[in-house]
Design an enzyme around this catalytic site. Structure first.
Site, PDB file in Angstrom:
ATOM      1  N   ASP A 388      43.155  39.614  45.787  1.00  0.00           N
ATOM      2  CA  ASP A 388      44.665  40.578  45.900  1.00  0.00           C
ATOM      3  C   ASP A 388      44.683  41.330  46.696  1.00  0.00           C
ATOM      4  O   ASP A 388      45.363  41.956  47.683  1.00  0.00           O
ATOM      5  CB  ASP A 388      45.214  40.740  44.695  1.00  0.00           C
ATOM      6  CG  ASP A 388      45.332  39.366  43.544  1.00  0.00           C
ATOM      7  OD1 ASP A 388      45.385  38.513  44.155  1.00  0.00           O
ATOM      8  OD2 ASP A 388      45.415  39.874  42.300  1.00  0.00           O
TER       9      ASP A 388
HETATM   10  P1  NAP Z   1      41.194  39.567  42.119  1.00  0.00           P
HETATM   11  O1  NAP Z   1      42.394  39.262  43.210  1.00  0.00           O
HETATM   12  O2  NAP Z   1      41.523  39.459  40.748  1.00  0.00           O
HETATM   13  O3  NAP Z   1      40.195  38.305  42.846  1.00  0.00           O
HETATM   14  C1  NAP Z   1      39.003  38.180  42.347  1.00  0.00           C
HETATM   15  C2  NAP Z   1      38.318  37.062  42.905  1.00  0.00           C
HETATM   16  O4  NAP Z   1      36.723  36.918  42.423  1.00  0.00           O
HETATM   17  C3  NAP Z   1      38.908  35.637  42.387  1.00  0.00           C
HETATM   18  O5  NAP Z   1      39.805  35.053  43.235  1.00  0.00           O
HETATM   19  C4  NAP Z   1      37.765  34.668  42.092  1.00  0.00           C
HETATM   20  O6  NAP Z   1      37.784  33.712  42.931  1.00  0.00           O
HETATM   21  C5  NAP Z   1      36.503  35.514  42.586  1.00  0.00           C
HETATM   22  N1  NAP Z   1      35.345  35.375  41.606  1.00  0.00           N
HETATM   23  C6  NAP Z   1      35.465  35.579  40.335  1.00  0.00           C
HETATM   24  N2  NAP Z   1      33.977  35.257  39.924  1.00  0.00           N
HETATM   25  C7  NAP Z   1      33.361  35.255  40.949  1.00  0.00           C
HETATM   26  C8  NAP Z   1      31.800  34.881  41.127  1.00  0.00           C
HETATM   27  N3  NAP Z   1      31.103  34.564  40.129  1.00  0.00           N
HETATM   28  N4  NAP Z   1      31.681  34.851  42.510  1.00  0.00           N
HETATM   29  C9  NAP Z   1      32.384  35.075  43.537  1.00  0.00           C
HETATM   30  N5  NAP Z   1      33.522  35.409  43.307  1.00  0.00           N
HETATM   31  C10 NAP Z   1      34.058  35.225  42.005  1.00  0.00           C
HETATM   32  O7  NAP Z   1      40.345  40.717  42.368  1.00  0.00           O
HETATM   33  P2  NAP Z   1      40.494  42.110  43.413  1.00  0.00           P
HETATM   34  O8  NAP Z   1      40.759  41.429  44.795  1.00  0.00           O
HETATM   35  O9  NAP Z   1      39.424  43.132  43.076  1.00  0.00           O
HETATM   36  O10 NAP Z   1      42.216  42.645  42.967  1.00  0.00           O
HETATM   37  C11 NAP Z   1      42.292  43.157  41.668  1.00  0.00           C
HETATM   38  C12 NAP Z   1      43.533  42.730  40.882  1.00  0.00           C
HETATM   39  O11 NAP Z   1      43.815  43.297  39.620  1.00  0.00           O
HETATM   40  C13 NAP Z   1      44.746  43.172  41.640  1.00  0.00           C
HETATM   41  O12 NAP Z   1      45.636  42.186  41.511  1.00  0.00           O
HETATM   42  C14 NAP Z   1      45.095  44.417  40.936  1.00  0.00           C
HETATM   43  O13 NAP Z   1      46.474  44.757  41.310  1.00  0.00           O
HETATM   44  C15 NAP Z   1      44.746  44.164  39.634  1.00  0.00           C
HETATM   45  N6  NAP Z   1      44.689  45.121  38.804  1.00  0.00           N
HETATM   46  C16 NAP Z   1      43.654  46.020  39.074  1.00  0.00           C
HETATM   47  C17 NAP Z   1      43.650  47.100  38.223  1.00  0.00           C
HETATM   48  C18 NAP Z   1      42.304  48.121  38.272  1.00  0.00           C
HETATM   49  O14 NAP Z   1      42.397  49.391  37.892  1.00  0.00           O
HETATM   50  N7  NAP Z   1      41.254  47.788  39.239  1.00  0.00           N
HETATM   51  C19 NAP Z   1      44.559  47.661  37.341  1.00  0.00           C
HETATM   52  C20 NAP Z   1      45.739  46.510  37.294  1.00  0.00           C
HETATM   53  C21 NAP Z   1      45.789  45.560  38.048  1.00  0.00           C
HETATM   54  P3  NAP Z   1      36.976  32.506  42.562  1.00  0.00           P
HETATM   55  O15 NAP Z   1      37.619  31.984  41.267  1.00  0.00           O
HETATM   56  O16 NAP Z   1      37.400  31.405  43.799  1.00  0.00           O
HETATM   57  O17 NAP Z   1      35.421  32.584  42.657  1.00  0.00           O
END
Ligand code: NAP
Length: 463
Positions: A388
């Site tokens: 994301d």
């Molecule tokens: P993300 O959008 O959730 O994507 C994480 C990706 O990691 C997934 O698409 C998954 O794809 C991949 N993944 C999972 N396990 C894996 C593995 N073992 N090896 C390789 N890839 C793996 O994560 P992000 O880009 O870090 O974004 C964070 C999200 O959380 C955002 O939408 C953000 O708004 C939300 N959020 C975060 C917080 C915070 O405080 N950090 C707070 C509120 C909301 P596959 O399944 O294809 O592997």
């Protein structure tokens, strides 16, 4: 000891504890001083607890010691959970804190009636309402994050009206109690309705927003503790609660800004429902893939590499392999930096903590805005388990639920490589057009083993 000297010593100890809490927050705001911040907070809390034991109003310690033992028995396993489970662990801590505060408020009510002033009743009612709703709200948040409860927002028609009516009922019960503190059934009724409101407040919010909700609940629990401080006439509790409440609130604001969301959107937006794309579902999308050997050849030939870690790196516990990759590329003269998105992962600072654990130098971590301004000079943007936070739809697709969210603009780098296991969406539940760009190479696999494969190849097979 002379009671006056004792009072001075107690006040002095509380002041030191408060100073440590303030320093702790200050130090926690930078990765370089965060460990010191944790230690300062722990020493401050221990000082405040031990000092309270010397309060002359405490006549027996049996129940305190039993509670201490039970708390320690629950706390030790809670402290040992995996890094990926820290958000739900934090929600549980808030639930326990809120429960403790609500229970003390309840016991104060029953000890003080019928001789309770309107002011005291107002304090206790507010404290018990916020404590009770924070307790059940935090439990629901923990359940969603642990995936015991459905992550999708659970919504129904007229929901906001129902929730607000329930809140209105508990405020009404509090008003009755202020004018007639002994009115039968009103106090337990107020507690039960507030507990119910906590459930109704958090159930409609999607799992993706839980970390923000936790920060908000954190501020509610802080507010409860501050109110309890007024009820018990404890200055240290007032200050600690205010610090907790305000820092939780500031964190929630920072997170909302990083996701380009408002509080109302988080609480009423039902973000994270399955998205049905209006267009392009049938379009044939071409994906270019590469093996660890091909990826290592490209990385080895680059001058500048920007690594963008995300939640997948945390799941795979790939941070140590990533550090090895950083070392081997740096040795080859490649300029490697890490672009850190403020909401990458599942909690604020998630990536910083993991990379610090693997001893990646802090000065190699750059914030989103700096990463974006350097992006046109970057040869390879290597995304490791992030999705994301790199999704260009946030800039281009007005119908996207993440439209307007600031992202790390990896699509401006010369080559993009994405390590993840499949084309599955991230937490926002939406497709990522980045994966289908001509300049993007998808490196399908678990982050730890794929990065391990690249390192192995770069070091000639002898890691
Ligand atoms: P993300 O959008 O959730 O994507 C994480 C990706 O990691 C997934 O698409 C998954 O794809 C991949 N993944 C999972 N396990 C894996 C593995 N073992 N090896 C390789 N890839 C793996 O994560 P992000 O880009 O870090 O974004 C964070 C999200 O959380 C955002 O939408 C953000 O708004 C939300 N959020 C975060 C917080 C915070 O405080 N950090 C707070 C509120 C909301 P596959 O399944 O294809 O592997």
């Amino acid at each position: 000891m002379n009671p006056i000297t004792m009072q001075y010593l107690t006040d002095f100890s509380y002041i030191i504890a408060i100073a440590l809490f303030v320093l702790s927050l200050k130090w926690l705001s930078s990765p370089a001083t965060a460990r010191r911040g944790v230690l300062a907070g722990e020493i401050g809390a221990a000082m405040a607890v031990v000092t309270t034991f010397f309060n002359p109003e405490l006549v027996q310690f049996k129940w305190i010691l039993i509670a201490l033992l039970v708390g320690t028995m629950i706390g030790i396993p809670l402290g040992l959970v995996h890094m990926t489970a820290v958000p739900q662990r934090t929600a549980m801590s808030h639930a326990f804190g809120a429960l403790a505060a609500a229970l003390i408020g309840i016991s104060e009510y029953y000890m003080r009636i019928p001789h309770i002033t309107k002011f005291e009743m107002t304090e206790i009612a507010l404290e018990v309402i916020i404590g009770s709703l924070s307790f059940t709200g935090s439990l629901i948040a923990a359940g969603k994050l642990q995936e015991i409860l459905p992550q999708r927002p659970i919504v129904y028609k007229g929901q906001n009206l129902v929730s607000l009516s329930v809140l209105g009922a508990s405020v009404l019960a509090a008003l009755v109690l202020i004018f007639n503190p002994t009115a039968p059934f009103f106090f337990p009724g107020m507690v039960i309705i507030s507990l119910l409101f906590g459930v109704l407040l958090v159930t409609p919010i999607g799992g993706a927003d839980m970390p923000t909700v936790i920060a908000l609940l954190n501020s509610y629990v802080g507010l409860t503790a501050a109110l309890l401080g007024f009820v018990l006439n404890s200055k240290v509790l007032v200050v600690a609660g205010a610090l907790d409440g305000s820092s939780g609130f500031i964190l929630a604001v920072i997170m909302c800004k990083a996701m380009n969301r408002s509080f109302t959107n988080v609480i009423f937006g039902a973000f994270g429902q399955l998205q049905v794309s209006a267009k392009g579902e049938e379009e044939e999308k071409i994906v270019h893939t590469a093996s660890p050997e091909e990826a290592s050849a490209i990385l080895g030939a680059a001058n500048t590499v920007l690594i963008v870690p995300g939640y997948g790196m945390a799941v795979a516990q790939a941070q140590h392999k990533v550090r090895e990759l950083f070392d081997v590329l740096s040795k080859k003269g490649v300029d490697v930096k890490f672009g850190i998105h403020p909401v990458a992962g599942r909690m604020p600072g998630h990536m910083n903590v993991l990379l610090a654990e693997a001893d990646v130098p802090y000065d190699k971590l750059i914030e989103m805005d700096d990463a974006n301004s350097e992006m046109p000079q970057i040869d390879v943007a290597l995304i490791i388990g992030a999705n994301d936070v790199t999704n260009p739809a946030a800039k281009t697709d007005q119908s996207s639920p993440i439209y307007g969210m600031p992202i790390i603009e990896v699509d401006n780098a010369r080559t993009v490589m994405v390590i993840k296991r499949s084309l599955s969406p991230g937490f926002a539940g939406i497709d990522n057009p980045l994966f289908y760009l001509n300049k993007t190479l998808m490196l399908f696999g678990d982050a730890k083993s794929f990065v391990g494969g690249i390192v192995k190849d770069l070091t000639g097979g002898g890691e």
